[in-house]
Every structure is written in structure tokens, then in C-alpha cells.
Scaffold this active site. Sequence first.
Site, mmCIF file in Angstrom:
data_model
loop_
_atom_site.group_PDB
_atom_site.id
_atom_site.type_symbol
_atom_site.label_atom_id
_atom_site.label_comp_id
_atom_site.label_asym_id
_atom_site.label_seq_id
_atom_site.Cartn_x
_atom_site.Cartn_y
_atom_site.Cartn_z
ATOM 1 N N GLY A 148 5.270 56.802 37.098
ATOM 2 C CA GLY A 148 6.460 56.053 36.690
ATOM 3 C C GLY A 148 6.418 54.550 36.887
ATOM 4 O O GLY A 148 7.436 53.880 36.736
ATOM 5 N N TRP A 163 5.115 52.220 35.029
ATOM 6 C CA TRP A 163 5.387 51.447 33.806
ATOM 7 C C TRP A 163 6.896 51.373 33.528
ATOM 8 O O TRP A 163 7.419 50.331 33.151
ATOM 9 C CB TRP A 163 4.628 52.030 32.597
ATOM 10 N N ASP A 181 5.994 63.103 29.965
ATOM 11 C CA ASP A 181 4.693 63.420 30.569
ATOM 12 C C ASP A 181 4.456 64.928 30.519
ATOM 13 O O ASP A 181 5.400 65.713 30.614
ATOM 14 C CB ASP A 181 4.620 62.935 32.024
ATOM 15 N N ASP A 185 4.127 67.849 26.111
ATOM 16 C CA ASP A 185 2.797 67.445 25.667
ATOM 17 C C ASP A 185 2.971 66.616 24.383
ATOM 18 O O ASP A 185 3.494 67.113 23.380
ATOM 19 C CB ASP A 185 1.978 68.718 25.395
ATOM 20 N N ASP A 235 0.397 55.028 28.301
ATOM 21 C CA ASP A 235 -0.690 54.864 29.274
ATOM 22 C C ASP A 235 -1.343 56.239 29.466
ATOM 23 O O ASP A 235 -1.950 56.512 30.494
ATOM 24 C CB ASP A 235 -0.093 54.337 30.590
ATOM 25 N N LYS A 271 -3.030 52.666 25.938
ATOM 26 C CA LYS A 271 -4.321 52.664 26.610
ATOM 27 C C LYS A 271 -5.348 53.334 25.701
ATOM 28 O O LYS A 271 -5.070 54.397 25.128
ATOM 29 C CB LYS A 271 -4.220 53.476 27.911
#
Length: 255
Positions: free
Chosen positions: A80, A82, A101, A117, A147, A187
Site C-alpha cells: 500500500g 503507492w 491486489d 486478479d 506496480d 512497472k
Amino acid sequence: MKSLPTFTMFLKPTHFSFTRHKSSSLKKHFQKVKGDPFNNKKRGEFYRSRAAFKLLEIDDKFHIFNKHCHNIVDLGFAPGAWSQVAVERLGKNDFTILGVDINQATPYKGCHYIQGDVTKISTHSKIREFFTDEDGLIQPLDLIMSDMMVNCTGHDHYDHVGNMELCNAGLILAFNQLRVGGNMVMKVWQGSELKLLEARMKVLFTKQYAFKPQSSRSESSELYFVGLGRRDLQYKVLLSDLFGDLEDIHKLQKQ
Ligand SMILES: C[S@@+](CC[C@H](N)C(=O)[O-])C[C@H]1O[C@@H](n2cnc3c(N)ncnc32)[C@H](O)[C@@H]1O
């Protein structure tokens, strides 16, 4: 599968610009703490994870947390940091942050969280539902930050392929739910498929950058793609076009 140019070619100036940035806020962190500023106990205690420093640098450079940023999705949210940075940077602005997540996590204060997912359509539907108001109007996203990363195997190619799947899932979300003019940060893991992702980003965004924050370990294959200003594609480009091969995508860029 066609072999794609290497990442070194990707760094040529005709492609994404690649910069390392010395951020002002990080300089302040350097002054506040001694030793490794990114691995310091005090700083580590303040942020939920070291990932925070990367986003601070990204925002210093690209100003993603601006006054137009209200509806935010944080993909790969856990633990958490970010979302924590987003709350800090957005201050008193009116904003809604939804963390997503695959693993269970505790939402950061003032933020929301769903477990799901991101490679599954059902998770995209949950995100859309979350941002649908009482009158049934879908509120488009202003910022998607991802990320997400698979559990690293230590084998760069497998990690790259796993990461590409997550990036593509993020791009689908951007295609369907990011407003025109909206921004994206994600990312990426260096590897042969990066060229394809870069080409897709170019179709979807008016400006794209590849950025390696100082706080990202130099030996790590990670870097961040930043897409600014989602284009108004006016239904001329379908999602299936975006996921064509490199040659087809280059044709789209010329439209
Ligand atoms: C590097 S961590 C993110 C750190 C986070 N940004 C922070 O600031 O604390 C990567 C996250 O991606 C998540 N992840 C991996 N695959 C995912 C998927 N398919 N869908 C959603 N999240 C995923 C992992 O569970 C993990 O929590």
C-alpha cells in the site's frame, strides 16, 4: 514468434526518452536521514514499503498527482505504499483511490481496496462497478498506476513474460476505463517483448516515457513506463487492433 529488438535499441532517442531523475523530495529525504535513504529504518517505518520512493520520484518528474487527478486505481496495491504516496501528494484534493491486489491486504486510510486478479475480466468489471455512481453513470479513471509484479523466479525471461501479461492487463483497463487525457504509470521488466508494449503505449498515449528512478536498484531489470494524455481514439482503434503484431500496431500509430 518474431524476435524483437533488444532493450538497448529501445533506449535510442527515437523511442521513449529514458531519464534518471534527482528529485527534490528525495534530496530532502537525503538530508533528513543518514545512510541509504531508500533503506533507512525511519523512512521504512513511515512508508508501507520502499516502493514509495519510486513513485515520489515519478511524481516529481511527471506531476501525475495534479489537480485533474480524482479517480485513481492502484494495481498491485499491496502493501500500500503507492496509495500512501498518492494520499500524501493529493492532500486536500477531492479524490478516490481504489487499490486492487491478487493478495489480501489492508487498505490505506482514506482508500478502498478489492482483492482480485487484474488479468481477469471479472476484476475489471468490479473496478467499473466501483466507479459507477448512484445514477448508474460510470466515472472514468484519471490515473492508473500499476506496480504489479509476479513472484520473481530470478530468471529474467520468465519474470519479463509474467510482467508483460500484467502490463497488458493494465493497458486493457486503460483502453476501456481511462478518460481521454488521463495518465498511466506502470512497472515493466526489461526483455524482448518491451518493444511491443512501447508500441501499444504510443497508440494509446500522446506522450510516453521510460523512467528508471534512482531508488530502483541499478541491478534490477525494472523500470517504469509513463503514458501521459490518453488519446481520443474515437472508435477508430479497437482493443483487438491494439493487441495485433508490431507491424499492425505501427500502422495504427500513423492513423
Ligand atoms: C511490488 S508489489 C507492489 C508494491 C506496492 N506498489 C506498494 O507500494 O506497496 C507487487 C504487487 O503486485 C501484486 N500482483 C501480482 N500479480 C497480480 C495480479 N495478477 N493482479 C493483481 N495484483 C497482482 C502482488 O500481489 C504484489 O502485491
